[in-house]
Design a protein around this motif. Structure first.
Motif, mmCIF file in Angstrom:
data_model
loop_
_atom_site.group_PDB
_atom_site.id
_atom_site.type_symbol
_atom_site.label_atom_id
_atom_site.label_comp_id
_atom_site.label_asym_id
_atom_site.label_seq_id
_atom_site.Cartn_x
_atom_site.Cartn_y
_atom_site.Cartn_z
ATOM 1 N N ASP A 16 0.544 0.714 24.409
ATOM 2 C CA ASP A 16 0.614 0.775 22.945
ATOM 3 C C ASP A 16 0.896 -0.586 22.303
ATOM 4 N N HIS A 17 0.737 -1.663 23.061
ATOM 5 C CA HIS A 17 0.992 -3.011 22.540
ATOM 6 C C HIS A 17 -0.019 -3.365 21.450
ATOM 7 N N ARG A 20 -3.439 -4.833 22.391
ATOM 8 C CA ARG A 20 -4.433 -3.871 22.872
ATOM 9 C C ARG A 20 -5.144 -3.204 21.704
ATOM 10 N N LYS A 21 -4.414 -2.917 20.640
ATOM 11 C CA LYS A 21 -5.021 -2.317 19.446
ATOM 12 C C LYS A 21 -6.005 -3.290 18.810
#
Length: 71
Positions: A16-17, A20-21
Protein backbone atom coordinates in the motif's frame (compact mmCIF):
# COMPACT_ATOMS: atom_id res chain seq x y z
CA UNK A 1 28.62 -20.56 9.34
CA UNK A 2 27.01 -17.52 7.67
CA UNK A 3 23.58 -17.59 6.16
CA UNK A 4 22.59 -15.50 3.18
CA UNK A 5 19.09 -14.08 3.05
CA UNK A 6 17.68 -13.14 -0.33
CA UNK A 7 15.67 -9.93 -0.16
CA UNK A 8 13.81 -8.42 -3.08
CA UNK A 9 12.49 -4.91 -3.56
CA UNK A 10 8.99 -6.40 -3.47
CA UNK A 11 9.69 -7.57 0.10
CA UNK A 12 10.96 -4.17 1.22
CA UNK A 13 8.19 -1.93 -0.13
CA UNK A 14 4.72 -2.48 1.35
CA UNK A 15 1.86 -3.17 -1.06
CA UNK A 16 0.00 0.00 0.00
CA UNK A 17 3.02 2.32 -0.32
CA UNK A 18 2.37 5.60 -2.15
CA UNK A 19 5.07 4.88 -4.76
CA UNK A 20 3.25 1.72 -5.79
CA UNK A 21 0.08 3.76 -6.28
CA UNK A 22 1.94 6.32 -8.39
CA UNK A 23 3.48 3.51 -10.42
CA UNK A 24 -0.04 2.32 -11.19
CA UNK A 25 -0.92 5.72 -12.66
CA UNK A 26 2.30 6.05 -14.62
CA UNK A 27 3.36 2.67 -15.99
CA UNK A 28 7.03 2.32 -16.93
CA UNK A 29 6.21 1.92 -20.63
CA UNK A 30 4.42 5.27 -20.77
CA UNK A 31 7.28 7.12 -19.10
CA UNK A 32 9.85 5.46 -21.35
CA UNK A 33 7.93 6.22 -24.53
CA UNK A 34 7.40 9.89 -23.67
CA UNK A 35 10.99 10.40 -22.60
CA UNK A 36 12.29 8.66 -25.73
CA UNK A 37 10.84 11.55 -27.73
CA UNK A 38 13.13 13.92 -25.79
CA UNK A 39 16.23 11.76 -25.98
CA UNK A 40 17.48 13.49 -29.13
CA UNK A 41 17.90 16.88 -27.36
CA UNK A 42 20.20 15.62 -24.63
CA UNK A 43 23.77 16.72 -24.38
CA UNK A 44 26.60 14.51 -23.23
CA UNK A 45 25.93 10.97 -22.08
CA UNK A 46 25.41 10.76 -18.36
CA UNK A 47 22.81 9.22 -16.13
CA UNK A 48 20.18 9.02 -18.83
CA UNK A 49 17.02 11.01 -19.25
CA UNK A 50 14.78 8.40 -17.62
CA UNK A 51 16.87 8.21 -14.45
CA UNK A 52 17.06 12.00 -14.24
CA UNK A 53 13.28 12.24 -14.60
CA UNK A 54 12.80 9.74 -11.78
CA UNK A 55 15.25 11.62 -9.57
CA UNK A 56 13.50 14.94 -10.16
CA UNK A 57 10.12 13.35 -9.55
CA UNK A 58 11.34 11.81 -6.28
CA UNK A 59 12.91 15.13 -5.29
CA UNK A 60 9.57 16.86 -5.86
CA UNK A 61 7.52 14.24 -3.99
CA UNK A 62 9.81 14.11 -0.97
CA UNK A 63 10.73 17.84 -0.99
CA UNK A 64 14.44 16.98 -1.06
CA UNK A 65 17.34 19.33 -1.58
CA UNK A 66 19.94 18.44 -4.19
CA UNK A 67 22.26 17.20 -1.45
CA UNK A 68 19.54 15.08 0.15
CA UNK A 69 18.70 13.55 -3.20
CA UNK A 70 22.35 12.73 -3.87
CA UNK A 71 22.65 11.06 -0.48
Amino acid sequence: MHQIEMVTLEDLVPADHVYRKISGYFPQEIITSHLAELDHIKGADGYGIERLFKCLFLQFLEDLSDRELAR
